[in-house]
Design a protein around this motif. Sequence first.
Motif, mmCIF file in Angstrom:
data_model
loop_
_atom_site.group_PDB
_atom_site.id
_atom_site.type_symbol
_atom_site.label_atom_id
_atom_site.label_comp_id
_atom_site.label_asym_id
_atom_site.label_seq_id
_atom_site.Cartn_x
_atom_site.Cartn_y
_atom_site.Cartn_z
ATOM 1 N N MET A 147 50.003 -33.125 -151.745
ATOM 2 C CA MET A 147 48.533 -33.019 -151.733
ATOM 3 C C MET A 147 47.951 -34.035 -150.760
ATOM 4 N N PRO A 148 46.984 -33.614 -149.938
ATOM 5 C CA PRO A 148 46.401 -34.582 -149.004
ATOM 6 C C PRO A 148 45.734 -35.728 -149.774
ATOM 7 N N SER A 149 45.845 -36.913 -149.231
ATOM 8 C CA SER A 149 45.391 -38.076 -149.975
ATOM 9 C C SER A 149 44.630 -39.037 -149.060
ATOM 10 N N THR A 150 43.802 -39.869 -149.670
ATOM 11 C CA THR A 150 43.055 -40.861 -148.899
ATOM 12 C C THR A 150 43.859 -42.158 -148.820
ATOM 13 N N LEU A 151 43.468 -43.000 -147.886
ATOM 14 C CA LEU A 151 44.067 -44.336 -147.781
ATOM 15 C C LEU A 151 44.021 -45.028 -149.141
ATOM 16 N N GLY A 152 42.850 -45.001 -149.773
ATOM 17 C CA GLY A 152 42.680 -45.701 -151.048
ATOM 18 C C GLY A 152 43.632 -45.190 -152.115
ATOM 19 N N GLN A 153 43.770 -43.868 -152.227
ATOM 20 C CA GLN A 153 44.642 -43.308 -153.271
ATOM 21 C C GLN A 153 46.115 -43.539 -152.935
ATOM 22 N N LYS A 154 46.455 -43.547 -151.625
ATOM 23 C CA LYS A 154 47.846 -43.856 -151.260
ATOM 24 C C LYS A 154 48.192 -45.282 -151.676
ATOM 25 N N LEU A 155 47.248 -46.191 -151.416
ATOM 26 C CA LEU A 155 47.494 -47.584 -151.786
ATOM 27 C C LEU A 155 47.639 -47.702 -153.301
ATOM 28 N N TRP A 156 46.771 -46.983 -154.001
ATOM 29 C CA TRP A 156 46.818 -47.010 -155.471
ATOM 30 C C TRP A 156 48.173 -46.488 -155.951
ATOM 31 N N ASP A 157 48.514 -45.293 -155.512
ATOM 32 C CA ASP A 157 49.746 -44.643 -155.991
ATOM 33 C C ASP A 157 50.991 -45.486 -155.726
ATOM 34 N N SER A 158 51.005 -46.167 -154.584
ATOM 35 C CA SER A 158 52.218 -46.902 -154.226
ATOM 36 C C SER A 158 52.366 -48.199 -155.033
ATOM 37 N N HIS A 159 51.369 -48.507 -155.865
ATOM 38 C CA HIS A 159 51.481 -49.727 -156.674
ATOM 39 C C HIS A 159 51.581 -49.455 -158.164
ATOM 40 N N ILE A 160 51.764 -48.198 -158.521
ATOM 41 C CA ILE A 160 51.832 -47.874 -159.948
ATOM 42 C C ILE A 160 53.197 -48.245 -160.524
ATOM 43 N N ALA A 188 58.040 -51.777 -140.874
ATOM 44 C CA ALA A 188 56.733 -51.980 -141.502
ATOM 45 C C ALA A 188 55.673 -51.155 -140.772
ATOM 46 N N VAL A 189 55.671 -51.204 -139.449
ATOM 47 C CA VAL A 189 54.645 -50.484 -138.696
ATOM 48 C C VAL A 189 54.763 -48.978 -138.950
ATOM 49 N N ASP A 190 55.991 -48.474 -139.015
ATOM 50 C CA ASP A 190 56.176 -47.047 -139.329
ATOM 51 C C ASP A 190 55.514 -46.706 -140.652
ATOM 52 N N TYR A 191 55.732 -47.562 -141.635
ATOM 53 C CA TYR A 191 55.136 -47.323 -142.948
ATOM 54 C C TYR A 191 53.600 -47.432 -142.880
ATOM 55 N N TRP A 192 53.133 -48.460 -142.210
ATOM 56 C CA TRP A 192 51.682 -48.671 -142.134
ATOM 57 C C TRP A 192 50.976 -47.466 -141.489
ATOM 58 N N ARG A 193 51.665 -46.863 -140.504
ATOM 59 C CA ARG A 193 51.046 -45.709 -139.835
ATOM 60 C C ARG A 193 50.892 -44.519 -140.785
ATOM 61 N N SER A 194 51.697 -44.490 -141.835
ATOM 62 C CA SER A 194 51.625 -43.360 -142.773
ATOM 63 C C SER A 194 50.488 -43.510 -143.781
ATOM 64 N N LEU A 195 49.801 -44.647 -143.749
ATOM 65 C CA LEU A 195 48.796 -44.917 -144.783
ATOM 66 C C LEU A 195 47.456 -44.232 -144.524
ATOM 67 N N ALA A 196 47.205 -43.860 -143.275
ATOM 68 C CA ALA A 196 45.889 -43.312 -142.927
ATOM 69 C C ALA A 196 45.556 -42.104 -143.808
ATOM 70 N N THR A 197 44.280 -41.952 -144.091
ATOM 71 C CA THR A 197 43.806 -40.812 -144.866
ATOM 72 C C THR A 197 44.228 -39.505 -144.201
ATOM 73 N N ASP A 198 44.796 -38.597 -144.999
ATOM 74 C CA ASP A 198 45.222 -37.308 -144.451
ATOM 75 C C ASP A 198 44.011 -36.493 -144.005
ATOM 76 N N VAL A 199 44.239 -35.663 -142.987
ATOM 77 C CA VAL A 199 43.139 -34.904 -142.389
ATOM 78 C C VAL A 199 42.376 -34.070 -143.430
ATOM 79 N N ASP A 200 43.109 -33.478 -144.365
ATOM 80 C CA ASP A 200 42.456 -32.587 -145.325
ATOM 81 C C ASP A 200 41.997 -33.288 -146.607
ATOM 82 N N ALA A 201 42.172 -34.585 -146.658
ATOM 83 C CA ALA A 201 41.814 -35.290 -147.899
ATOM 84 C C ALA A 201 40.308 -35.219 -148.127
ATOM 85 N N VAL A 202 39.910 -35.195 -149.386
ATOM 86 C CA VAL A 202 38.486 -35.098 -149.717
ATOM 87 C C VAL A 202 38.022 -36.384 -150.402
#
Lengths: 195, 458
Positions: free
Chosen positions: B1-14, B257-271
């Motif tokens: 599911m497309p996700s935002t930066l904020g939700q990716k950060l959240w999910d990765s710390h659960i 690290a940079v590879d991972y950081w680049r994956s954090l951006a909000t997905d194009v279809d995220a709402v």
Amino acid sequence: MQAVKRVTGRMLPLDRADVDTDQIIPKQFLKRIERTGFGPFLFYDWRQAEDFVLNRPEHDGASVLVTGANFGCGSSREHAPWAIRDAGFRAIVAPTYADIFKANCYKTGLLAVTLPDSQVRHLMDLALEDPSAQVTVDLEKQEVRGDGFAYRFEIDAFARENMLGGLDEIGLVERHQSSISTYEAQRSAWLPAVK
Amino acid sequence: MPSTLGQKLWDSHIVRTAPGEPDLLYVDLHLVHEVTSPQAFEGLRLAGRHVRRPDLTLATMDHNVPTRGGARAADDLSRKQMDVLAENCRREGIPLHQIGSRRQGIVHVIGPELGLTQPGMLIVCGDSHTSTHGAFGALAFGIGTSEVELVLATQCLPQTRARDLAVTVEGDLPLGVTAKDVVLGLIGRTGISFGQGHLVEYRGSTMRGLSMEGRMTLCNMSIEWGAKAGMVSPDDTTYAYLERRPHAPRGAAWDLAVDYWRSLATDVDAVFDHEILLDATRLEPHVTWGTNPGQVAPVTGRVPEPLTDTDVRALRYMDLRPGTALADIAIDRVFIGSCTNARLEDLRAASKVIAGKHVHPKVRAMVVPGSATVKRAAEDEGLDAIFKAAGFEWRNAGCSMCLGMNPDILAPGERCASTSNRNFEGRQGAGGRTHLMSPPMAAAAAVTGHLVDVRELL
Ligand code: SF4
């Protein structure tokens, strides 16, 4: 945290919106290293005005603070709920709170409950007209009630359980020791350590 | 599911999620200062608990440190608070940047400059301006003292998931307009509580063009409109800032690290749950006229007619009359400092305005660098000489007159042009009156003796 189920008492009508934590407890009183002793400094600057609501004898001994929207905005200082409790209040009723302040209240066992504007207005007017009027803020039943009214409020279920049970939140989290260790084991190696 | 930066950060710390309960999140970095921590350490001690991860905890002294005359605090209580922090850190093995040490400074300035603040992290601190660190694409927010205790003990924090809000800012900032004006303009539009319960992502071409310092200024003030956190997606500007900082990853780890950081951006279809659009090209320099950051207007404007009780009280407190041109308001003091605007770039911008000029004879002005590191770097460039020649006081690092816990305070009735973040009643000293603005605007006010449109001096 002590368990808290309901609070009954008279109200203090603080009819202002956007009350920030710098007003609740000004910075010169943040130097104490204890959690207690902040009560005398609650609303310290505003109290310098003789007619400030907290100075009025008819509201002496009030235990329910009724106030405007966005209460507790600004600094994260937990000294704010400590001061409010220390001054004898056990519950707050407002239309909205700043997020950190509300979380701090829950940790402190201070019942910060949310009611719609019109119902807060009713409580405010009631307290102004009849300072002796009593209300009950009932966490178990999730209602604020008084003579002839009962207003239902919603509250985060987890925070409610913790306050009702007087639970030690650290103890609760410590129960998940193994999940924490599992998470720690898979953290990326590049993440910084301070030493 | 497309996700935002904020939700990716959240999910990765659960660490743990369960129905009907808040998520248990793992904290990558816990910053600690002397004012909101003593009761937390005391709670630990009484319960026989210890700090779980002293290696992920960093302490500094900033809130009540003196900014001149050596390391001794002016009053016993402040000294005691600093001694208690030192003792707590020693007992628990937490690194501490003491007053007087090379790396000491405001907690939100030193994290980034040490390279400890990195994209993808979850960072907390017993301080509401922790949102500053979101500029790196980290999830960062302020917590209370009980939560500080909880994080010290468990390195975790139960949190109810927050919603997503996008603030999209497009276009180039006009001359004389800074990140501070973007955020003041934004708060002027939304009011001071709109952000409640939201993770805010600042996006758009303006963000891409901002330096890390500018992004930090913007994220810093997220709390001033009530947001849970503010963040900017990491990009090459972020990586260029971070590379080779003391705690940044190196070698192969850097690439991973940079590879991972680049994956954090909000997905194009995220709402997002909400989106706010701002046109940067139409922004002007802003100043506050009231007693909260939402009571703000372009400096070309006038003190408005009060619309609410809060406005009426604010005007009374500020001793201002509706209709007065903001640029006609005379000031007594200037404060260039705070975690919002006391980084090297801020000091450079202010120094450009005052170079070759002098502080107005009726004004007392001071610069308080955000950290000892900022101070050294500024001195290496000769900025201190420019400020001193113009008649500014050049102080040591600390929070200083942002909140006036140390002797740097306004006298009752004094009016201050300040680069800090809060114009609450008494914030800079009981009875003091604060006008918030950018560093170039504060510098311009210092020179002219009144609020002024910095563009007239450029
Ligand atoms: S500079 Fe001001 S806002 Fe920033 S941490 Fe210090 S007191 Fe808080």
